[in-house]
Design a protein around this motif. Structure first.
Motif, mmCIF file in Angstrom:
data_model
loop_
_atom_site.group_PDB
_atom_site.id
_atom_site.type_symbol
_atom_site.label_atom_id
_atom_site.label_comp_id
_atom_site.label_asym_id
_atom_site.label_seq_id
_atom_site.Cartn_x
_atom_site.Cartn_y
_atom_site.Cartn_z
ATOM 1 N N ARG A 29 33.549 40.843 47.195
ATOM 2 C CA ARG A 29 32.119 40.573 47.315
ATOM 3 C C ARG A 29 31.906 39.132 46.842
ATOM 4 O O ARG A 29 32.122 38.834 45.662
ATOM 5 C CB ARG A 29 31.302 41.546 46.467
ATOM 6 N N PRO A 30 31.498 38.218 47.737
ATOM 7 C CA PRO A 30 31.511 36.781 47.420
ATOM 8 C C PRO A 30 30.805 36.408 46.124
ATOM 9 O O PRO A 30 31.386 35.700 45.289
ATOM 10 C CB PRO A 30 30.800 36.170 48.626
ATOM 11 N N ASN A 31 29.568 36.864 45.921
ATOM 12 C CA ASN A 31 28.828 36.443 44.725
ATOM 13 C C ASN A 31 29.406 37.046 43.458
ATOM 14 O O ASN A 31 29.465 36.394 42.412
ATOM 15 C CB ASN A 31 27.345 36.803 44.875
ATOM 16 N N VAL A 32 29.848 38.307 43.552
ATOM 17 C CA VAL A 32 30.470 38.951 42.383
ATOM 18 C C VAL A 32 31.856 38.350 42.124
ATOM 19 O O VAL A 32 32.258 38.143 40.968
ATOM 20 C CB VAL A 32 30.557 40.475 42.610
ATOM 21 N N GLY A 33 32.593 38.052 43.206
ATOM 22 C CA GLY A 33 33.948 37.528 43.067
ATOM 23 C C GLY A 33 34.012 36.219 42.310
ATOM 24 O O GLY A 33 35.011 35.917 41.641
ATOM 25 N N ILE A 34 32.949 35.406 42.392
ATOM 26 C CA ILE A 34 32.932 34.130 41.664
ATOM 27 C C ILE A 34 33.143 34.356 40.176
ATOM 28 O O ILE A 34 33.844 33.594 39.498
ATOM 29 C CB ILE A 34 31.580 33.411 41.910
ATOM 30 N N LEU A 35 32.555 35.438 39.675
ATOM 31 C CA LEU A 35 32.600 35.703 38.227
ATOM 32 C C LEU A 35 33.911 36.331 37.785
ATOM 33 O O LEU A 35 34.114 36.570 36.586
ATOM 34 C CB LEU A 35 31.428 36.615 37.856
ATOM 35 N N MET A 36 34.800 36.633 38.748
ATOM 36 C CA MET A 36 36.107 37.218 38.401
ATOM 37 C C MET A 36 37.156 36.148 38.147
ATOM 38 O O MET A 36 38.327 36.475 37.941
ATOM 39 C CB MET A 36 36.574 38.142 39.540
ATOM 40 N N HIS A 37 36.742 34.875 38.172
ATOM 41 C CA HIS A 37 37.682 33.781 37.883
ATOM 42 C C HIS A 37 37.415 33.289 36.461
ATOM 43 O O HIS A 37 36.449 32.563 36.205
ATOM 44 C CB HIS A 37 37.489 32.632 38.890
ATOM 45 N N PRO A 38 38.248 33.704 35.516
ATOM 46 C CA PRO A 38 37.994 33.359 34.112
ATOM 47 C C PRO A 38 37.981 31.847 33.840
ATOM 48 O O PRO A 38 37.324 31.390 32.904
ATOM 49 C CB PRO A 38 39.136 34.052 33.368
ATOM 50 N N GLU A 39 38.711 31.075 34.661
ATOM 51 C CA GLU A 39 38.758 29.624 34.430
ATOM 52 C C GLU A 39 37.488 28.917 34.871
ATOM 53 O O GLU A 39 37.272 27.744 34.526
ATOM 54 C CB GLU A 39 39.971 29.013 35.159
#
Length: 532
Positions: A29-39
């Motif tokens: 999910r594009p908008n949620v996926g952004i927040l799955m990158h800890p860096e």
């Protein structure tokens, strides 16, 4: 404390959904996926969504909060009726940029353009490119490695991309050179005109008006504009051109707008017309000031609405063309005297370029001479050039006030063509140049207005001996020439005397005008009967 990172994105009605149950966590999910990158730290997420998507927005915002508990969430609701209406979508997103308080000195802004309709994505791009949103673009995509996907940050500051910027500059320079025909012109005003025209040709489909004297190069420039637009993929149709001075009456209507079979006597078949032929291409109307008022009215509608009615038809037809108009007339003066429509002039006057004549750009004389010699070599297959003395001789005359260049570059083309044709062994000699200068003097002399002194000289040559004329003062020549004119226009010696002595005769008790005039003429061996 460092700067805060703020992401601005649009809820994706399809990509951000992926099911409303627990299975949604198994999909990208594009908008949620952004927040799955800890860096990639995100301190605030602005989620723009339509009012009809409140349920999906609520689920997405809760999932975002679960992934980043300390992150600030700022939903923004839009309510455009048609998500594919560019004007409506842009207007509401522009309103968002005006309502949101941007702090570029404290925050880094990232505009997520992966989700939303293509219209919404374009609008976000334009708002960012125009700095309404002072940030960078954020592009995400799915990945086999996990549901978080991948992301890429795009900086729209093209000045940082030297290769791209230099390519744009190089293409612009190539376009300018093409419009100039490869001639290294030196006139600053002309070069500036062509530089702007290159931009307009590529970026605009609005009418272009080329003005200037006959022979200044309007037709040649129109052809090069078409070829440049064709090279850049701006037009897919063809170039259609005509001189409006050749269009008169029914023929004008028929030629421009076409006609149906039987529209007038001799119309045995239907005709599509020049406007229809120029569909998806470019229409060049040279000498547009020669068009009749009826044709002007129909042309205006065709430019504005892309539709017109063929002569004799009751059905409209359409054509999507770009107009280039040329004229050597003052169209504003024609409007004042009622010969040109003011509304049409207003429509075609958006981009107007005044091409100077050759006398106005003598700096470009030598480059154009070389260009003409090169063109002749391509056409006839052999090269011609000046020897040093001949070149200096020709240039001295060409730059002088005596060289009027009445037909501008047409005169120059004819002159170089004649000399190159006569050049034995490909060398243009002093003798050839001398002959050509004599030819140009003769041609241009036929257009020069005769001076009073030259006119008097010519008149007296017909009635006086050469030695008599040579011994006269300029004053006496002027006086005698006027006497001869009056005698030739009078029925009698007495009538001529009354005209010539119209004031002094009233101041005498008795006047003998005939005697006074006879004595004056005898001074030069002339008589009234000979002159009459």
């Amino acid at each position: 404390m460092g700067q805060r990172n703020v992401v601005i994105g649009i809820l994706g009605a399809r990509l951000d959904q992926q099911g409303l149950g627990k299975r949604r966590w198994n999909h990208w999910r594009p908008n949620v996926g952004i927040l799955m990158h800890p860096e990639f730290a995100v301190d605030e997420f602005v989620l723009i969504h339509h009012e009809n998507e409140a349920e999906l927005a609520g689920i997405t915002l809760r999932d975002m909060r679960d992934l980043r508990p300390g992150m600030s969430l700022a939903p923004h609701v839009v309510n455009y009726a048609n998500p594919w209406d560019f004007g409506e979508v842009y207007s509401q997103l522009l309103d968002f940029t005006r309502q949101y308080r941007f702090e570029p000195e404290q925050c880094n802004y990232y505009v997520h353009i992966t989700t939303g309709t293509h219209v919404a994505q374009i609008c976000l791009f334009l708002l960012t490119e125009a700095n309404y949103i002072p940030g960078k673009l954020l592009q995400t995509s799915p990945s086999r490695e996990g549901v978080q996907g991948t992301y890429q940050i795009i900086d729209l500051d093209l000045s940082r991309y030297d290769q791209i910027a230099s390519r744009f500059e190089r293409e612009a320079q190539e376009g300018v050179a093409y419009l100039k025909g490869g001639i290294e012109t030196r006139n600053a005003a002309f070069n500036a005109l062509i530089a702007q025209l290159e931009q307009v040709s590529i970026r605009s489909a609005a009418p272009i008006l080329l003005t200037g004297p006959t022979g200044a190069g309007k037709s040649r420039l129109a052809k090069r504009i078409f070829e440049l637009k064709k090279q850049r993929g701006q037009v897919s149709g063809k170039l259609v051109e005509t001189n409006c001075a050749t269009l008169r009456g029914d023929n004008a209507m028929s030629a421009l707008f076409g006609h149906v079979k039987g529209a007038f006597t001799g119309a045995l078949t239907a005709r599509s017309g020049l406007l229809r032929e120029a569909d998806k291409g470019l229409l060049f109307l040279d000498e547009i000031g020669e068009l009749g008022l009826d044709e002007q009215a129909m042309l205006l509608r065709a430019i504005e609405d892309k539709v017109f009615t063929p002569f004799g038809s009751d059905k409209e037809t359409s054509s999507d063309f770009q107009l280039i108009a040329g004229t050597n007339r003052d169209l504003f003066q024609q409007v004042r005297v009622g010969e040109f429509r003011e509304d049409l002039l207003a429509r075609i006057n958006l981009w107007t370029y005044q091409l100077p004549g050759l006398r106005g750009r003598l700096e470009d004389l030598e480059p154009n001479i070389e260009y003409e010699l090169q063109q002749i070599a391509r056409k006839v297959g052999h090269k011609a050039s000046f020897n040093k003395a001949a070149r200096e001789q020709y240039l001295a005359f060409a730059y002088s006030a005596e060289a009027s260049w009445r037909a501008n570059f047409r005169d120059l083309n004819s002159s170089i063509t004649r000399m190159a044709t006569l050049a034995s062994g490909g060398r243009i000699t002093e003798g050839i140049v001398a002959g050509e200068i004599g030819r140009l003097r003769y041609d241009w002399g036929g257009f020069q207005q005769e001076t009073p002194a030259a006119s008097a000289e010519k008149l007296l040559q017909a009635v006086l001996a050469a030695e008599t004329l040579a011994g006269m003062d300029h004053f006496d020549k002027a006086q005698l020439a006027e006497v001869v004119r009056v005698c030739r226009a009078s029925k009698s010696l007495a009538e001529a005397g009354r005209v010539l002595f119209n004031v002094s005769r009233t101041q005498r008790a008795s006047s003998n005008d005939s005697h006074r005039l006879r004595v004056y003429l005898q001074k030069y061996g002339l008589s009234f009967s000979e002159l009459a």
